[in-house]
Scaffold this active site. Sequence first.
Site, mmCIF file in Angstrom:
data_model
loop_
_atom_site.group_PDB
_atom_site.id
_atom_site.type_symbol
_atom_site.label_atom_id
_atom_site.label_comp_id
_atom_site.label_asym_id
_atom_site.label_seq_id
_atom_site.Cartn_x
_atom_site.Cartn_y
_atom_site.Cartn_z
ATOM 1 N N SER A 67 0.830 -1.212 0.000
ATOM 2 C CA SER A 67 0.000 0.000 0.000
ATOM 3 C C SER A 67 0.858 1.254 0.000
ATOM 4 C CB SER A 67 -0.875 0.001 1.261
ATOM 5 O OG SER A 67 -1.413 1.285 1.500
ATOM 6 N N TYR A 100 -2.117 5.747 -4.109
ATOM 7 C CA TYR A 100 -3.047 6.844 -3.890
ATOM 8 C C TYR A 100 -2.321 8.053 -4.449
ATOM 9 C CZ TYR A 100 -5.952 4.301 -0.474
ATOM 10 O OH TYR A 100 -6.798 3.430 0.149
ATOM 11 N N THR A 148 -5.710 2.920 -7.004
ATOM 12 C CA THR A 148 -7.001 2.781 -6.309
ATOM 13 C C THR A 148 -7.907 3.924 -6.729
ATOM 14 O OG1 THR A 148 -5.950 1.619 -4.509
ATOM 15 C CG2 THR A 148 -8.089 2.616 -4.028
ATOM 16 N N LYS A 154 -8.011 -0.432 -9.307
ATOM 17 C CA LYS A 154 -8.667 -1.162 -8.213
ATOM 18 C C LYS A 154 -9.844 -0.355 -7.682
ATOM 19 C CE LYS A 154 -7.679 -2.869 -3.559
ATOM 20 N NZ LYS A 154 -8.180 -1.785 -2.694
ATOM 21 N N HIS A 181 -13.350 -1.848 -1.672
ATOM 22 C CA HIS A 181 -12.427 -1.456 -0.612
ATOM 23 C C HIS A 181 -12.777 -2.173 0.697
ATOM 24 C CE1 HIS A 181 -9.429 2.007 -0.441
ATOM 25 N NE2 HIS A 181 -9.326 1.507 0.770
HETATM 26 C C1 LIG Z 1 -7.177 -2.125 7.285
HETATM 27 C C2 LIG Z 1 -7.340 -1.963 5.813
HETATM 28 C C3 LIG Z 1 -6.559 -1.049 5.141
HETATM 29 C C4 LIG Z 1 -6.676 -0.898 3.761
HETATM 30 N N1 LIG Z 1 -5.836 -0.050 3.124
HETATM 31 C C5 LIG Z 1 -5.908 0.057 1.771
HETATM 32 C C6 LIG Z 1 -4.979 0.872 1.078
HETATM 33 O O1 LIG Z 1 -4.097 1.474 1.670
HETATM 34 N N2 LIG Z 1 -5.109 0.951 -0.258
HETATM 35 C C7 LIG Z 1 -6.083 0.272 -0.956
HETATM 36 O O2 LIG Z 1 -6.161 0.374 -2.177
HETATM 37 N N3 LIG Z 1 -6.955 -0.527 -0.314
HETATM 38 C C8 LIG Z 1 -6.879 -0.663 1.023
HETATM 39 N N4 LIG Z 1 -7.737 -1.496 1.674
HETATM 40 C C9 LIG Z 1 -8.698 -2.309 0.889
HETATM 41 C C10 LIG Z 1 -8.067 -3.646 0.492
HETATM 42 O O3 LIG Z 1 -7.099 -3.482 -0.506
HETATM 43 C C11 LIG Z 1 -9.107 -4.625 -0.055
HETATM 44 O O4 LIG Z 1 -9.826 -4.003 -1.101
HETATM 45 C C12 LIG Z 1 -10.073 -5.134 0.993
HETATM 46 O O5 LIG Z 1 -9.418 -5.306 2.237
HETATM 47 C C13 LIG Z 1 -10.675 -6.456 0.530
HETATM 48 O O6 LIG Z 1 -11.624 -6.906 1.426
HETATM 49 P P1 LIG Z 1 -11.324 -7.997 2.582
HETATM 50 O O7 LIG Z 1 -10.610 -7.279 3.664
HETATM 51 O O8 LIG Z 1 -12.702 -8.414 2.967
HETATM 52 O O9 LIG Z 1 -10.497 -9.106 1.962
HETATM 53 C C14 LIG Z 1 -7.640 -1.666 3.046
HETATM 54 C C15 LIG Z 1 -8.436 -2.587 3.727
HETATM 55 C C16 LIG Z 1 -8.287 -2.749 5.097
HETATM 56 C C17 LIG Z 1 -9.132 -3.772 5.792
#
Ligand SMILES: Cc1cc2nc3c(=O)[nH]c(=O)nc-3n(C[C@H](O)[C@H](O)[C@H](O)COP(=O)(O)O)c2cc1C
Length: 363
Positions: free
Chosen positions: A111, A134, A160, A234, A258
Amino acid sequence: MGAEDRLPVNVAEYEARARARMDPASFDYYAGGAGDERTLSENVLAWRRWNLRPRVLAGVGAVSTATDVLGSRLAFPVIVAPTALHRLACDDGECATARACSAVGTVHVVSTVASRTLEDIAASADGPRWLQLYVPREREHTRALIRRAEACGVSAFVLTVDTPRLGRRERDLRNDFQLPAGVEPVHFPPLDPAAGDPALGHFARYANLNLDPALDWSIVAWLRAETRLPLVLKGVLTAEDARLAAEHGVDAVVVSNHGGRQLDGVVPTAVALPEVVAAASDRMAVLVDGGIRRGVDVLVALALGATAVMVGRPVLWGLAADGEQGARRVLELLRDEIEHAMALSGKRSIAEIGLDLVQPARV
Ligand SMILES: Cc1cc2nc3c(=O)[nH]c(=O)nc-3n(C[C@H](O)[C@H](O)[C@H](O)COP(=O)(O)O)c2cc1C
């Protein structure tokens, strides 16, 4: 042997162990979603609204779960989604995640909001690595990050597109979630404590200051001019946007909401996946994430046309429960569940998984 001594046998048990070990506000930051958390819970349920149609006497023998995505070889079709701030789970943070991914043979998507530097992550493990972006208002920042990533051997970029501003995550507001001392997003510009909307929590204020809310499709051409590496978008949930992504020449999209953290009420990803696959019509790869907790969920996603899936929280639960070993074991559990489900449904290879493997659940 007490429950605490034995290894968890599935992702849900890793979540329970993570909850017991983590600071409650940090756990909520990982676990929570936006608004009423409808999309968060529907993501999980929507995979379960499909049943498998197994074939018998298929002469299965050895099963291969290996596949390729954007030139990266995967031992099994599960990629580690970009998630922020792994040092909330364990001190080694993203370096531990990188070692776990390398050990099992899958891609680690780092990330932008990582808490260890790209250079430290690259030094801690070999293995395919992509960088999620980002894009802050100041494009120079992204340009510099792309150059650093390329020097660190990153092999694709994941933009994203569902975050013009941060989702309204009520657990974080209630907890007034603050980053613990020593845990920082090391690739973001430093926070001015006086800046931003004081009505928002500390973390949301910080994130919003670092996001360009006016991002539009011209960013794709800008990124194409900056790097020759494959580009993934994404956060696509509709056929309309999938067609635009294909027309703009992106290499893949991730069907993602997300993890239910942005707009509550949006469609669960298992429901959005078929229309995006149809719109992509072999012009680009389609990945999907959100609510995938079992190997069987992965089979459903592949049957509906995904090339591979991403998992976010499951890896965070592994990290929080037992650092690198925990993240590794979560990935191994998913790998073994996929292999097992393939054997029991008569599939020897990922290529054999098609739409005939699933039907809507009728209960
Ligand atoms: C704690 C947390 C932080 C996240 N941070 C980012 C991020 O920095 N960038 C991003 O594109 N998605 C982020 N996401 C989304 C994840 O990439 C992903 O889309 C999502 O966690 C998928 O769902 P799941 O947790 O049910 O597997 C984050 C998700 C969580 C749970």
